[in-house]
Design a protein around this motif. Structure first.
Motif, PDB file in Angstrom:
ATOM      1  N   VAL A  98      -9.376   5.521   2.070  1.00  0.00           N
ATOM      2  CA  VAL A  98      -9.760   5.322   0.668  1.00  0.00           C
ATOM      3  C   VAL A  98      -9.912   6.703   0.030  1.00  0.00           C
ATOM      4  CG1 VAL A  98     -10.852   3.085   1.009  1.00  0.00           C
ATOM      5  CG2 VAL A  98     -12.206   5.174   1.284  1.00  0.00           C
ATOM      6  N   ILE A  99      -9.550   6.793  -1.217  1.00  0.00           N
ATOM      7  CA  ILE A  99      -9.642   8.059  -1.942  1.00  0.00           C
ATOM      8  C   ILE A  99     -11.101   8.375  -2.247  1.00  0.00           C
ATOM      9  CG2 ILE A  99      -9.067   9.210  -4.112  1.00  0.00           C
ATOM     10  CD1 ILE A  99      -6.414   7.724  -4.076  1.00  0.00           C
ATOM     11  N   THR A 100     -11.506   9.601  -1.945  1.00  0.00           N
ATOM     12  CA  THR A 100     -12.878  10.028  -2.226  1.00  0.00           C
ATOM     13  C   THR A 100     -12.953  11.004  -3.397  1.00  0.00           C
ATOM     14  OG1 THR A 100     -12.653  11.773  -0.541  1.00  0.00           O
ATOM     15  CG2 THR A 100     -13.642   9.680   0.157  1.00  0.00           C
ATOM     16  N   LYS A 101     -11.836  11.674  -3.695  1.00  0.00           N
ATOM     17  CA  LYS A 101     -11.789  12.559  -4.866  1.00  0.00           C
ATOM     18  C   LYS A 101     -10.382  12.501  -5.453  1.00  0.00           C
ATOM     19  CE  LYS A 101     -11.647  17.080  -4.599  1.00  0.00           C
ATOM     20  NZ  LYS A 101     -12.008  18.522  -4.431  1.00  0.00           N
ATOM     21  N   ALA A 102     -10.280  11.984  -6.669  1.00  0.00           N
ATOM     22  CA  ALA A 102      -8.978  11.820  -7.306  1.00  0.00           C
ATOM     23  C   ALA A 102      -8.641  13.068  -8.110  1.00  0.00           C
ATOM     24  CB  ALA A 102      -8.976  10.576  -8.192  1.00  0.00           C
ATOM     25  N   ASP A 103      -8.274  14.123  -7.401  1.00  0.00           N
ATOM     26  CA  ASP A 103      -7.945  15.407  -8.022  1.00  0.00           C
ATOM     27  C   ASP A 103      -6.438  15.628  -7.864  1.00  0.00           C
ATOM     28  OD1 ASP A 103      -7.487  18.153  -8.559  1.00  0.00           O
ATOM     29  OD2 ASP A 103      -9.580  18.610  -8.098  1.00  0.00           O
ATOM     30  N   ALA A 104      -5.747  15.877  -8.954  1.00  0.00           N
ATOM     31  CA  ALA A 104      -4.299  16.044  -8.911  1.00  0.00           C
ATOM     32  C   ALA A 104      -3.876  17.287  -8.141  1.00  0.00           C
ATOM     33  CB  ALA A 104      -3.734  16.098 -10.330  1.00  0.00           C
ATOM     34  N   ARG A 105      -4.803  18.208  -7.909  1.00  0.00           N
ATOM     35  CA  ARG A 105      -4.471  19.409  -7.129  1.00  0.00           C
ATOM     36  C   ARG A 105      -4.771  19.216  -5.654  1.00  0.00           C
ATOM     37  NH1 ARG A 105      -8.117  23.199 -10.746  1.00  0.00           N
ATOM     38  NH2 ARG A 105      -9.321  21.284 -10.485  1.00  0.00           N
ATOM     39  N   HIS A 113       1.256  13.153  -7.300  1.00  0.00           N
ATOM     40  CA  HIS A 113       1.936  11.855  -7.370  1.00  0.00           C
ATOM     41  C   HIS A 113       0.915  10.715  -7.351  1.00  0.00           C
ATOM     42  CE1 HIS A 113       5.101   8.904  -6.906  1.00  0.00           C
ATOM     43  NE2 HIS A 113       4.535   8.451  -5.803  1.00  0.00           N
ATOM     44  N   ALA A 114      -0.084  10.835  -6.491  1.00  0.00           N
ATOM     45  CA  ALA A 114      -1.082   9.769  -6.367  1.00  0.00           C
ATOM     46  C   ALA A 114      -1.920   9.621  -7.638  1.00  0.00           C
ATOM     47  CB  ALA A 114      -1.981  10.042  -5.165  1.00  0.00           C
ATOM     48  N   VAL A 115      -2.350  10.748  -8.192  1.00  0.00           N
ATOM     49  CA  VAL A 115      -3.290  10.701  -9.315  1.00  0.00           C
ATOM     50  C   VAL A 115      -2.573  10.568 -10.659  1.00  0.00           C
ATOM     51  CG1 VAL A 115      -5.108  11.980 -10.530  1.00  0.00           C
ATOM     52  CG2 VAL A 115      -5.009  12.003  -8.011  1.00  0.00           C
ATOM     53  N   LYS A 116      -1.509  11.353 -10.857  1.00  0.00           N
ATOM     54  CA  LYS A 116      -0.842  11.369 -12.153  1.00  0.00           C
ATOM     55  C   LYS A 116       0.174  10.229 -12.307  1.00  0.00           C
ATOM     56  CE  LYS A 116      -2.736  15.111 -13.905  1.00  0.00           C
ATOM     57  NZ  LYS A 116      -3.568  15.075 -15.135  1.00  0.00           N
ATOM     58  N   THR A 117       0.978   9.996 -11.241  1.00  0.00           N
ATOM     59  CA  THR A 117       2.046   8.994 -11.351  1.00  0.00           C
ATOM     60  C   THR A 117       1.544   7.596 -11.012  1.00  0.00           C
ATOM     61  OG1 THR A 117       3.677  10.681 -10.753  1.00  0.00           O
ATOM     62  CG2 THR A 117       4.362   8.373 -10.598  1.00  0.00           C
ATOM     63  N   LEU A 118       0.885   7.471  -9.861  1.00  0.00           N
ATOM     64  CA  LEU A 118       0.420   6.153  -9.421  1.00  0.00           C
ATOM     65  C   LEU A 118      -0.925   5.780 -10.037  1.00  0.00           C
ATOM     66  CD1 LEU A 118       1.361   6.381  -5.625  1.00  0.00           C
ATOM     67  CD2 LEU A 118       2.663   5.325  -7.473  1.00  0.00           C
ATOM     68  N   ARG A 119      -1.600   6.764 -10.629  1.00  0.00           N
ATOM     69  CA  ARG A 119      -2.895   6.559 -11.300  1.00  0.00           C
ATOM     70  C   ARG A 119      -3.941   5.963 -10.342  1.00  0.00           C
ATOM     71  NH1 ARG A 119      -2.420   7.616 -16.567  1.00  0.00           N
ATOM     72  NH2 ARG A 119      -0.338   7.545 -17.541  1.00  0.00           N
ATOM     73  N   LEU A 120      -3.941   6.465  -9.116  1.00  0.00           N
ATOM     74  CA  LEU A 120      -4.940   6.032  -8.143  1.00  0.00           C
ATOM     75  C   LEU A 120      -6.242   6.779  -8.395  1.00  0.00           C
ATOM     76  CD1 LEU A 120      -2.747   5.976  -4.903  1.00  0.00           C
ATOM     77  CD2 LEU A 120      -3.362   4.056  -6.388  1.00  0.00           C
ATOM     78  N   GLY A 121      -7.361   6.102  -8.127  1.00  0.00           N
ATOM     79  CA  GLY A 121      -8.665   6.698  -8.365  1.00  0.00           C
ATOM     80  C   GLY A 121      -9.579   6.564  -7.166  1.00  0.00           C
ATOM     81  N   ILE A 122     -10.803   7.031  -7.322  1.00  0.00           N
ATOM     82  CA  ILE A 122     -11.793   6.974  -6.244  1.00  0.00           C
ATOM     83  C   ILE A 122     -11.980   5.521  -5.794  1.00  0.00           C
ATOM     84  CG2 ILE A 122     -14.232   7.351  -5.682  1.00  0.00           C
ATOM     85  CD1 ILE A 122     -14.206   9.712  -7.601  1.00  0.00           C
ATOM     86  N   MET A 130       0.841  -1.192   0.000  1.00  0.00           N
ATOM     87  CA  MET A 130       0.000   0.000   0.000  1.00  0.00           C
ATOM     88  C   MET A 130       0.884   1.253   0.000  1.00  0.00           C
ATOM     89  SD  MET A 130      -3.049   1.055   2.667  1.00  0.00           S
ATOM     90  CE  MET A 130      -3.927  -0.479   2.314  1.00  0.00           C
ATOM     91  N   HIS A 131       0.471   2.281  -0.713  1.00  0.00           N
ATOM     92  CA  HIS A 131       1.243   3.506  -0.815  1.00  0.00           C
ATOM     93  C   HIS A 131       1.058   4.349   0.454  1.00  0.00           C
ATOM     94  CE1 HIS A 131       1.902   2.540  -5.017  1.00  0.00           C
ATOM     95  NE2 HIS A 131       0.600   2.357  -5.155  1.00  0.00           N
ATOM     96  N   LEU A 132       2.171   4.841   1.009  1.00  0.00           N
ATOM     97  CA  LEU A 132       2.142   5.646   2.225  1.00  0.00           C
ATOM     98  C   LEU A 132       2.353   7.119   1.882  1.00  0.00           C
ATOM     99  CD1 LEU A 132       2.046   5.810   5.334  1.00  0.00           C
ATOM    100  CD2 LEU A 132       4.532   5.475   5.323  1.00  0.00           C
ATOM    101  N   PHE A 133       1.475   7.969   2.420  1.00  0.00           N
ATOM    102  CA  PHE A 133       1.571   9.406   2.227  1.00  0.00           C
ATOM    103  C   PHE A 133       1.672  10.087   3.590  1.00  0.00           C
ATOM    104  CE2 PHE A 133      -0.632   7.699  -1.443  1.00  0.00           C
ATOM    105  CZ  PHE A 133       0.004   8.335  -2.504  1.00  0.00           C
ATOM    106  N   TYR A 134       2.140  11.338   3.564  1.00  0.00           N
ATOM    107  CA  TYR A 134       2.274  12.116   4.800  1.00  0.00           C
ATOM    108  C   TYR A 134       1.336  13.310   4.783  1.00  0.00           C
ATOM    109  CZ  TYR A 134       4.193  15.616   7.991  1.00  0.00           C
ATOM    110  OH  TYR A 134       4.343  16.579   8.966  1.00  0.00           O
ATOM    111  N   GLN A 135       0.602  13.468   5.884  1.00  0.00           N
ATOM    112  CA  GLN A 135      -0.246  14.636   6.044  1.00  0.00           C
ATOM    113  C   GLN A 135      -0.470  14.856   7.538  1.00  0.00           C
ATOM    114  OE1 GLN A 135      -1.095  17.628   5.153  1.00  0.00           O
ATOM    115  NE2 GLN A 135      -1.982  16.934   3.219  1.00  0.00           N
ATOM    116  N   PRO A 136      -0.215  16.070   8.039  1.00  0.00           N
ATOM    117  CA  PRO A 136      -0.440  16.338   9.467  1.00  0.00           C
ATOM    118  C   PRO A 136      -1.870  16.027   9.878  1.00  0.00           C
ATOM    119  CG  PRO A 136       0.785  18.127   8.446  1.00  0.00           C
ATOM    120  CD  PRO A 136       0.339  17.230   7.340  1.00  0.00           C
TER     121      PRO A 136
END
Length: 230
Positions: free
Chosen positions: A46-53, A20-29, A1-7
């Motif tokens: 789980v991703i709820t909105k696959a927005d590259a921004r 990185h998640a949406v464009k490189t890893l191509r993860l989606g909702i 599973m891909h690990l991300f950092y967010q406070p």
């Protein structure tokens, strides 16, 4: 599973991580990810909105990783070539470290150090090595000022005096402790700095028979203390 950092308290990824998640890893909702706050909490989400921004997620489960029964703090003088200190930060985080304190010694060649890039490197190394704790990085201060912040019980300064061979760090350190190890600049510590550290309760130790670069010595000290507690 891909690990991300967010406070903590935020349910969306940073702009860089979103891209990185949406464009490189191509993860989606609906795709599963893991998110850490850098303080020991790791969320399954789980991703709820696959927005590259701004990629948003919903937390489904949280697991708290306990702190290690020992802690490692390395005090190190920034190297003239910044790439070397960046390499040390990356590898030390991968190996395992709680705190890195930067100081300017009498023989230091670099007098300016910006933490922003080093913090990004530390975050990337934490994610790459699948850890849940982000080490503390301290702003560079004078050697004397840095000594005032040390409250670890087991204190060591890596130095090879010409008159006698000191004890090896691996033998001097006791497992399960809170450690602080000082590593000098390319020109080594001055005699005054050695005396100041010894008065502050630091024990002179050696890391081995070979002469090491600053960043190599700092990483070696980190590895030795991790091995002592293996």
């Amino acid at each position: 599973m891909h690990l991300f950092y967010q406070p903590g308290g935020v349910t969306y990824l940073s702009e860089d991580d979103s891209r990185h998640a949406v464009k490189t890893l191509r993860l989606g909702i609906g795709d599963a990810i893991a998110v850490t706050d850098g303080h020991g909490n790791r969320h399954s989400a789980v991703i709820t909105k696959a927005d590259a921004r701004q990629c948003t997620f919903r937390i489904t489960e949280t697991e708290t990783t306990p702190e290690r029964p020992f802690s490692i703090r390395i005090g190190v003088a920034p190297t003239k070539n910044l790439d070397r200190i960046e390499w040390f930060v990356e590898k030390a985080v991968e190996v395992g470290i709680e705190r890195i304190s930067f100081f300017y010694g009498q023989h230091s060649e670099r007098r300016v150090l910006k933490l922003e890039r080093l913090e990004k490197i530390a975050i990337a190394a934490m994610k790459q090595s699948l850890q849940s704790f982000l080490p503390q990085l301290d702003e560079a201060v004078s050697f004397s000022e840095m000594l005032k912040t040390v409250d670890e019980e087991q204190r060591f300064i890596a130095h090879l005096p010409p008159e006698s061979l000191p004890d090896y760090l691996a033998r001097a350190a006791t497992a399960g402790g809170k450690y602080a190890v000082l590593v000098g600049p390319e020109g080594d510590f001055s005699d005054k700095e050695i005396e100041e550290a010894v008065r502050g309760g630091f024990q002179i130790v050696t890391l081995g028979s070979n002469r090491l670069r600053t960043e190599t010595a700092a990483l070696t000290a980190c590895q030795i203390l991790n091995f002592v507690n293996a």
